[in-house]
Enzyme design. Structure first.
Site, PDB file in Angstrom:
ATOM      1  N   ASP A 480      38.155  30.407  41.259  1.00  0.00           N
ATOM      2  CA  ASP A 480      37.643  31.767  41.036  1.00  0.00           C
ATOM      3  C   ASP A 480      38.007  32.286  39.644  1.00  0.00           C
ATOM      4  O   ASP A 480      38.884  31.744  38.964  1.00  0.00           O
ATOM      5  CB  ASP A 480      38.238  32.684  42.114  1.00  0.00           C
ATOM      6  N   ASP A 550      29.331  37.787  45.739  1.00  0.00           N
ATOM      7  CA  ASP A 550      30.271  38.383  46.696  1.00  0.00           C
ATOM      8  C   ASP A 550      29.531  39.201  47.745  1.00  0.00           C
ATOM      9  O   ASP A 550      30.145  39.698  48.690  1.00  0.00           O
ATOM     10  CB  ASP A 550      31.269  39.292  45.967  1.00  0.00           C
TER      11      ASP A 550
HETATM   12  C1  GLA Z   1      36.544  37.119  44.438  1.00  0.00           C
HETATM   13  C2  GLA Z   1      35.694  36.138  45.187  1.00  0.00           C
HETATM   14  C3  GLA Z   1      35.813  36.382  46.662  1.00  0.00           C
HETATM   15  C4  GLA Z   1      37.254  36.235  47.075  1.00  0.00           C
HETATM   16  C5  GLA Z   1      38.118  37.171  46.266  1.00  0.00           C
HETATM   17  C6  GLA Z   1      39.580  36.917  46.514  1.00  0.00           C
HETATM   18  O1  GLA Z   1      36.058  38.404  44.543  1.00  0.00           O
HETATM   19  O2  GLA Z   1      34.371  36.200  44.759  1.00  0.00           O
HETATM   20  O3  GLA Z   1      34.996  35.501  47.391  1.00  0.00           O
HETATM   21  O4  GLA Z   1      37.656  34.913  46.888  1.00  0.00           O
HETATM   22  O5  GLA Z   1      37.887  37.036  44.877  1.00  0.00           O
HETATM   23  O6  GLA Z   1      40.384  37.755  45.780  1.00  0.00           O
END
Ligand code: GLA
Length: 736
Positions: A480, A550
């Site tokens: 990420d 997301d």
């Molecule tokens: C980002 C990712 C999510 C999750 C969060 C965790 O927003 O896109 O899917 O993994 O971080 O903090």
């Protein structure tokens, strides 16, 4: 060979199966662009250049009294700067004497089989059955002794041409490269629409389409990542182009950092398009003898609209981009813990979720954020990649082993590029961040960005993450990146080199991924940047799949996945079934429809299986089973967008067709229910028109022709209800 130099005409001709690209060395050795489009034979197109005396368009010195020779008018392959051409330029160099000037003339060229190499950067590579030839052309500015090497690789059967540029400082002096565009194309006309993919966090890659106008239109990112806001993929197309007809030119930038694409309609209705690193904040010092390598642009041309263009990109990105052996393997169905627990979990809770997901057809349990350091919220812990044994008493190995015993693989979330101020890493190495002394650091999601332009920082990350990977049986990593870069300043670099940091950050990131991802070929890596904030080919070189957004709301996903599908294959788009009401939008959509939408990608779940009713779990099990059964069709077939969800508010539909046209899967979601609505018909695409097909659950058979030209009636569905049609070709002697 797909690349030829025709000596007597002084033309370079690049041929793929369906397109031709032609350039010419003009009088006085300038490199002019002649043509890019539908394939033609090796005919000389020099006649297209019609010299005229154009007022206020200057002439290079050596042409003497010939006022018809102007580089401000002629189409060029790589435009000059500060001399003769006032349009957007391919390069801006500040020479050793302080002048801003570059005027390149052809001094040499080279043609060879295979692909060029770009030091430190991801690029397409030839796969087994591809014929790839390369052309390199040297353009030299004799005054400043700066040489530019234009690189072209032709993927003949794939109908793809890649381009890149290298800049050499052959002078005695230090110079600064302030702008370098990896590809420039000058079209002699301007009847184009400019199509780009824009958005924001949780609503990425919405299609924007506008006719090009006088002046410069541009899209780009100066965020240090390719971004949620704009994608490094654009199309120039005919005004009447649609999914099935019209000339379309695609430009895709194999780079994960700042980019810019500019389109200029000039005074004579010609169009210049350029793609490259964003010049904002970019100034690269080149000492005598040093070289700069600019990233690759992937060009594709379709004379048959957007579907064909997408197929070209899908095929080449599937077969010639990703280095992971996972690219061709069946990907596991995942259950991800993020929306199930956020930061609030312990190992018992995780094991319970894993256990309750086994009978949903899940293959892989992924532990998301919160497992390491002091990470009970997003304000602390990043950088301390040691398991938090208060939450995970068994440790990572203990947890992974338990999960493996259930027959599931174990995966983990990491965000290696970042650091929290409340972390041991930051307390020990505050200078490892991108910050400017004397200036308060901007925070994003409470975190700071590590200075990946520094090798010591990169090597530290490689060591730490490799230790994590080796500490347990980890078979999947979600990589990420959750904020954009600010205060781009490195604590170890002299002031004159600070303009290199944005780019050096990305080179550092690629270096890290070379050493973590490519050295662990058995681990499946999935990219993520707050969802789709870095959904680009540079990332896809390492990650065969990326968390698309997301936003898991199935109705919003119809739009996000629609936009994403223009350049990126289904095999790259991670898409999960989550709970309702949806956590991002509060909307409720049936579980069946959430499954149908998530199946338009790499399928998985993002929910708490311990809270699900048995009948819902049974629906999920059937979805996983259906998806796995049709995996090759969905992930490796040709993709057709049957509707545009931004235009058609009533329903969204799409289709996967196997390459041999023997089977197809059509999916439709009703997005806007009206009472007593008119009967609508859905026409399919990409079928064999001479063959007959059987639709699962339907007694009669239909010819491919009828399905494509007449269609089937869309049943009377409720709001957000969906339907899938599985089609199988009836083979002679079989199926009646
Ligand atoms: C980002 C990712 C999510 C999750 C969060 C965790 O927003 O896109 O899917 O993994 O971080 O903090």
């Amino acid at each position: 060979m797909s690349v030829r130099y025709v000596e007597d005409k002084k033309t370079f001709i690049l041929q793929t199966n369906h397109c031709t690209y032609q350039m010419k060395i003009s009088d006085y050795d300038y490199l002019l662009h002649l043509y890019y489009g539908e394939r033609i034979d090796d005919e000389d197109l020099s006649y297209l250049i019609q010299p005229q005396d154009r007022g206020f368009s200057p002439n290079p010195n050596e042409v003497g009294n010939d006022r018809t020779f102007s580089l401000d008018v002629f189409p060029q392959e790589f435009s000059s700067d500060g001399c003769c051409d006032y349009r957007i330029s391919s390069i801006e160099v500040k020479n050793g004497d302080g002048s801003y000037a570059f005027l390149g003339k052809v001094t040499d060229y080279k043609i060879y089989p295979g692909k060029y190499h770009l030091e430190g950067l991801p690029t397409l590579f030839p796969s087994e059955n591809d014929t790839v030839d390369t052309l390199e052309i040297w353009l030299k500015d004799v005054s400043s002794k700066v040489t530019v090497i234009l690189c072209y690789s032709v993927f003949e059967e794939k109908d793809i041409i890649t381009r890149a540029v290298k800049v050499l400082n052959e002078s005695e002096n230090t110079m600064y490269l302030n702008r370098i565009m990896s590809a420039t194309i000058d079209f002699m006309e301007s009847d184009f629409d400019f199509v780009h993919f824009d958005g924001r966090h949780t609503m990425e890659r919405n299609l924007t389409r506008e006719p090009i106008a006088y002046g410069v239109q541009s899209v780009g990112s100066a965020r240090g990542a390719s971004s949620h806001q704009h994608n490094p993929f654009v199309i120039l197309c005919d005004h009447n182009a649609n999914e099935d007809v019209g000339n379309c030119y695609g430009f895709s930038f194999v780079y994960s950092g700042n980019f810019r694409c500019e389109v200029e309609k000039d005074q004579f209705d010609q169009t210049r398009i350029q793609f490259g690193i964003n010049p904002k904040g970019f100034s690269y010092q080149l000492k005598s003898g040093e070289k700069f390598t600019a990233p690759e642009v992937v060009l594709a041309y379709s004379s048959q609209g957007f579907s064909k263009l997408s197929h070209l990109y899908h095929d080449v990105f599937r077969e010639n981009l990703c280095r992971s052996p996972w690219v061709n393997k069946m990907r596991p169905v995942v259950i991800n813990s993020w929306e199930a627990t956020y930061f609030d979990f312990d190992d018992e809770k995780l094991l319970d979720i894993a256990k309750k997901s086994v009978d949903m057809g899940v293959d892989l349990f992924v532990l998301d954020d919160g497992w390491f350091g002091k990470r009970d919220s997003d304000s602390s812990g990043l950088g301390d990649w040691k398991v938090n044994t208060k939450k995970i008493k068994r440790g990572l190995k203990g947890l992974a082993d338990e999960i493996n015993k259930m027959g599931l693989k174990f995966g983990l979330w990491i965000e290696p590029e970042m650091v929290s101020e409340d972390s041991d890493l930051y307390r020990t190495h505050p200078d490892w961040c991108l910050t400017i002394p004397g200036r308060a650091a901007t925070r994003g999601r409470y975190q700071l960005v590590l200075d990946l332009s520094r090798k010591d920082v990169c090597d530290y990350i490689i060591r730490e993450i490799n230790q994590v990977l080796e500490s347990a049986n980890i078979e999947y990593i979600k990589w990420d990146m959750n904020r954009n870069i600010t205060e781009v300043w490195s604590h170890v670099v002299e002031p004159e080199k600070q303009g290199e940091i944005y780019h050096r950050y990305i080179l550092g990131l690629y270096y890290i991924m070379d050493h973590i991802i490519l050295e662990h070929p058995n681990i499946l890596f999935g990219g993520c940047a707050g969802g789709g904030g870095r959904f680009d080919p540079g990332m896809l070189y390492y990650h065969p799949q990326i968390w698309c957004s997301d936003n898991t709301d199935a109705v919003n996903r119809l739009m996000i996945q629609y936009g994403t599908s223009f350049a990126y294959p289904i095999s790259t788009i991670e898409s999960h079934v989550s709970v309702c009401p949806n956590h991002q939008t509060g909307r409720s959509v049936s579980l069946e429809t959430r499954g149908v939408v998530a199946m338009d990608g790499i399928f998985g779940f993002e929910l708490d299986s311990t809270k699900m009713a048995e009948e819902d779990k049974e629906i999920c099990r059937k979805q996983s089973e259906f998806y796995k059964k049709h995996y090759d069709l969905i992930v490796k077939g040709d993709y057709y967008r049957l509707t545009d969800p931004f235009e058609n508010k009533e329903y969204a539909a799409w289709q996967h067709v196997s390459k041999d046209q023997k089977e197809a899967l059509v999916s439709l979601v009703l997005t806007e229910k009206e009472p007593n609505a008119p009967q609508r018909y859905l026409r399919f695409k990409g079928l064999d028109s001479t063959a007959f097909y059987h639709i699962a659950g339907d007694d009669r058979t239909y010819s491919g022709k009828v399905l494509m030209t007449v269609g089937v009636p869309i049943p009377n569905l409720a709001q957000y209800e969906s339907i899938q049609y599985y089609l199988k070709k009836i083979e002679e002697g079989k199926n009646g």
